[in-house]
Design an enzyme around this catalytic site. Structure first.
Site, mmCIF file in Angstrom:
data_model
loop_
_atom_site.group_PDB
_atom_site.id
_atom_site.type_symbol
_atom_site.label_atom_id
_atom_site.label_comp_id
_atom_site.label_asym_id
_atom_site.label_seq_id
_atom_site.Cartn_x
_atom_site.Cartn_y
_atom_site.Cartn_z
ATOM 1 N N ASN A 9 0.515 -5.178 -0.315
ATOM 2 C CA ASN A 9 -0.559 -4.795 0.730
ATOM 3 C C ASN A 9 -1.720 -3.844 -0.391
ATOM 4 O OD1 ASN A 9 -2.324 -3.615 2.592
ATOM 5 N ND2 ASN A 9 -0.546 -2.310 3.293
ATOM 6 N N LYS A 11 -4.330 -2.423 0.740
ATOM 7 C CA LYS A 11 -5.078 -1.485 1.401
ATOM 8 C C LYS A 11 -6.530 -1.634 1.063
ATOM 9 C CE LYS A 11 -0.824 0.895 2.263
ATOM 10 N NZ LYS A 11 0.033 2.102 2.064
ATOM 11 N N HIS A 92 0.579 -2.098 11.177
ATOM 12 C CA HIS A 92 0.854 -0.959 9.883
ATOM 13 C C HIS A 92 0.859 0.458 10.392
ATOM 14 C CE1 HIS A 92 0.528 1.187 5.986
ATOM 15 N NE2 HIS A 92 1.087 0.098 5.531
ATOM 16 N N GLU A 94 -0.339 2.822 9.254
ATOM 17 C CA GLU A 94 -1.813 3.454 9.040
ATOM 18 C C GLU A 94 -2.824 2.969 10.389
ATOM 19 O OE1 GLU A 94 -2.487 2.240 5.020
ATOM 20 O OE2 GLU A 94 -0.846 3.466 4.296
ATOM 21 N N GLU A 164 9.035 0.234 7.343
ATOM 22 C CA GLU A 164 8.423 0.975 6.705
ATOM 23 C C GLU A 164 8.491 2.284 7.132
ATOM 24 O OE1 GLU A 164 5.412 -0.965 3.850
ATOM 25 O OE2 GLU A 164 4.275 -0.528 5.713
ATOM 26 N N GLY A 170 3.493 5.921 0.484
ATOM 27 C CA GLY A 170 2.852 6.342 -0.494
ATOM 28 C C GLY A 170 3.298 8.035 -0.771
ATOM 29 N N SER A 209 7.053 3.380 -1.062
ATOM 30 C CA SER A 209 7.435 3.672 -2.364
ATOM 31 C C SER A 209 8.210 2.681 -3.374
ATOM 32 C CB SER A 209 7.891 5.120 -2.286
ATOM 33 O OG SER A 209 6.804 6.195 -1.860
ATOM 34 N N GLY A 230 2.645 -1.280 -1.600
ATOM 35 C CA GLY A 230 1.442 -0.581 -1.359
ATOM 36 C C GLY A 230 0.920 -0.301 -2.916
ATOM 37 N N GLY A 231 1.055 0.932 -3.323
ATOM 38 C CA GLY A 231 0.449 1.388 -4.535
ATOM 39 C C GLY A 231 0.802 0.637 -5.747
HETATM 40 P P1 13P Z 1 3.461 2.517 -0.683
HETATM 41 O O1 13P Z 1 4.184 1.398 -1.473
HETATM 42 O O2 13P Z 1 2.382 2.789 -1.775
HETATM 43 O O3 13P Z 1 4.559 3.661 -0.474
HETATM 44 O O4 13P Z 1 2.887 1.754 0.375
HETATM 45 C C1 13P Z 1 3.729 1.045 1.252
HETATM 46 C C2 13P Z 1 2.935 0.367 2.314
HETATM 47 O O5 13P Z 1 2.360 0.890 3.098
HETATM 48 C C3 13P Z 1 2.875 -0.741 2.419
HETATM 49 O O6 13P Z 1 2.444 -1.744 3.399
#
Ligand code: 13P
Length: 254
Positions: A9, A11, A92, A94, A164, A170, A209, A230-231
């Site tokens: 993802n 983002k 999600h 967010e 999640e 994050g 993470s 994510g990251g």
């Molecule tokens: P991180 O892997 O950066 O923690 O993000 C997870 C995420 O929100 C994937 O949708």
């Protein structure tokens, strides 16, 4: 056996030229990984790159709750289908916290996605405060029940659930493998009460993470069928390492 799934993802990160490079590097890195399905979810304007890369499926990060009409700025499920998306991330954290998406809105988005033949990836998870108050199962049960109420239990057969924990996203602090396993186990048991067959076949991802370094232990858990990343999905080497970990776990039969 459930086929592992690793989804990146992205983002709201990056620019077009960087996206092309990242995709090419990921495509090269995962080309030999047959046991794992690899998906990237770039921002909407980069979804057209999906036709360029072989072996990687594409997903969107969001979709409208309505089918069509006067909804300025929204993108419909049919449009995502037109540009070749296979998956769409729904609900999600967010979206839920920053954009006010309720369980009811998330359920409508889920139904829109399925009506167009997209596979919804339903994100669920508790906040740190909810975890501290021992509300994790209640919160996640409610997030899933809201979708079942609109789409029906059978709809989960063509869906993915991503667990999640909000506090792990994050933060650099992934859930400990045993904690990461406990919630997918609970989700599978919850779905099994509606349909044992759906529960057994449904893929449940962990997100929050995940890195190449902690992925092997997370993916070795029996109810975790891959990750929503994510990251680390913005770094080809990290993301490919995570995909490799899923592939190795699959070949070990876990
Ligand atoms: P991180 O892997 O950066 O923690 O993000 C997870 C995420 O929100 C994937 O949708």
């Amino acid at each position: 056996m459930r086929r592992p799934l690793v989804m990146g993802n992205w983002k709201m990160n990056g620019r077009l030229e960087g996206a092309k490079v990242l995709l090419a590097e990921v495509a090269a890195g995962v080309s030999g990984l047959n046991a794992t399905e690899v998906v990237v979810c770039p921002p909407f304007p980069f979804l057209h790159l999906g036709g360029v890369q072989g072996g990687i499926a594409f997903g969107a990060q969001n979709v409208a709750a309505e089918a069509e009409g006067a909804y300025t700025g929204e993108v419909s499920a049919a449009m995502l289908k037109d540009v070749g998306c296979k998956y769409v991330i729904i609900g999600h954290s967010e979206r839920r916290t920053l954009f006010g998406e309720s369980n009811a809105v998330v359920a409508r988005k889920f139904a829109q996605a399925q009506a167009q033949g997209l596979i919804p990836v339903l994100c669920v998870g508790e906040t740190a405060e909810e975890r501290d108050r021992a509300l994790t199962e209640e919160v996640i049960g409610g997030q899933i029940q809201a979708v079942v109420a609109v789409a029906g239990a059978a709809a989960l057969a063509d869906a993915v659930i991503a667990y999640e924990p909000v506090w792990a996203i994050g933060s650099g602090r992934a859930a400990a493998p045993a904690d990461a396993q406990a919630v997918p186990h609970f989700i599978r048991a919850l779905v099994a009460r509606l349909s044992a067959e759906v529960a057994a076949g449904m893929r449940i991802l962990y997100g929050g993470s995940v890195k190449a370094q902690n992925a092997p232990e997370l993916f070795a858990q029996p109810d975790i069928d891959g990750g929503l990343i994510g990251g680390a999905a913005l770094n080809a080497q990290e993301f490919v390492g995570i995909c490799r970990a899923a592939d190795t776990a699959a070949r070990k039969g876990s």
